[in-house]
Design an enzyme around this catalytic site. Sequence first.
Site, PDB file in Angstrom:
ATOM      1  N   TYR A  60      54.697  25.555  49.374  1.00 18.15           N
ATOM      2  CA  TYR A  60      55.243  26.909  49.405  1.00 18.15           C
ATOM      3  C   TYR A  60      56.139  27.105  48.190  1.00 18.15           C
ATOM      4  O   TYR A  60      57.272  26.623  48.149  1.00 18.15           O
ATOM      5  CB  TYR A  60      56.032  27.171  50.691  1.00 18.15           C
ATOM      6  CG  TYR A  60      55.237  27.018  51.968  1.00 18.15           C
ATOM      7  CD1 TYR A  60      53.848  27.055  51.973  1.00 18.15           C
ATOM      8  CD2 TYR A  60      55.881  26.836  53.188  1.00 18.15           C
ATOM      9  CE1 TYR A  60      53.127  26.913  53.152  1.00 18.15           C
ATOM     10  CE2 TYR A  60      55.167  26.691  54.377  1.00 18.15           C
ATOM     11  CZ  TYR A  60      53.787  26.720  54.340  1.00 18.15           C
ATOM     12  OH  TYR A  60      53.076  26.569  55.517  1.00 18.15           O
ATOM     13  N   GLY A 209      48.835  37.124  63.713  1.00 19.18           N
ATOM     14  CA  GLY A 209      47.690  37.513  62.899  1.00 19.18           C
ATOM     15  C   GLY A 209      48.076  37.920  61.493  1.00 19.18           C
ATOM     16  O   GLY A 209      47.539  38.871  60.940  1.00 19.18           O
TER      17      GLY A 209
END
Length: 342
Positions: A60, A209
């Site tokens: 990241y 999601g």
Amino acid sequence: MAGLRRIKLGSQGLEVSAQGLGCMGMSAFYGPAKPDADMIKLIHHAVDSGVTFLDTSDVYGPHTNEVLLGMALSGGVRDKVELATKFGINFFAENKEIRGDPEYVRAACEGSLKRLGLDCIDLYYQHRIDTRVPIEVTVGELKKLVVEGKIKYIGLSEASASTIRRAHAVHPITAVQLEWSLWSRDVEEDIIPTCRELGIGIVAYSPLGRGFLSSGPKFVETLANDDFRKYLPRFQGENLEHNKTIFERVSDLAARKGCTPSQLALAWVHHQGNDVCPIPGTTKIENFNQNIGALAVKLTPEEMAELESFASADAVKGDRYQSDFSTWKNSETPTLSSWKSA
């Protein structure tokens, strides 16, 4: 909320808050990195609220999210949290590669410890599976790191059921991180039952999601050009138009329940069992507060069935990732015997 429910993750003794905080979007992949000061404030707010299970990875940024977490954990915060990070996706290779060889495992761990400012990582995941190296070899090196006190617990991310079994035979796996939400349910067939059979905790990433179950299709129009969600198959053209119906039906039920769509979607994950910890990410304190409100949403068996009826495994159009992205579907590794003889 300081009394937030806690759960046991796996069978080796790790205990975490029933909901975690995914930190990726603070630094990478979801548009420009956010200001460090704002993100540190959010992390401290999360810990004060009882969300103590923090999730990051060396990829990241790369590396910048671990540096951010290192800053946030200074000054006595470290003792209040369960920190998870990951290795295995090498962004510095010419063509981005997955690595699980012992030399890389050890170097990655040392790098993460340094950036995080820690002596020991609570939960260390293999982020993606290196299909060139037997999983037994990778976990064998992780086992050495446990013995040396550099990591406490071992995890896998996006691993198939057979890979999980082979890894667990070398050293107990504490947690498997996988994408699980109302619109990502393919793991329910084989991987979830395998984890439960072996006593392995389940950490659900992207339980909303990737924002779709919070905001619906309209949010795709607002994404920055460097936000990788913009290019995912589910967010493209006809797929997005089809998937819009799922969000509309989730929203309708949420309105009847008196909660938000994101709270309803998170509550569905929480109702999967006490061995499941979702780790929704956010960069805003108001969204974080809304997310922990999901823990108070109770669903009846009828409501669970209703949710699942319009968000079944085959209801969603489009793959989770682009075709060149590795997941558990291509996580098989060579056997130890074939590897040694090669």
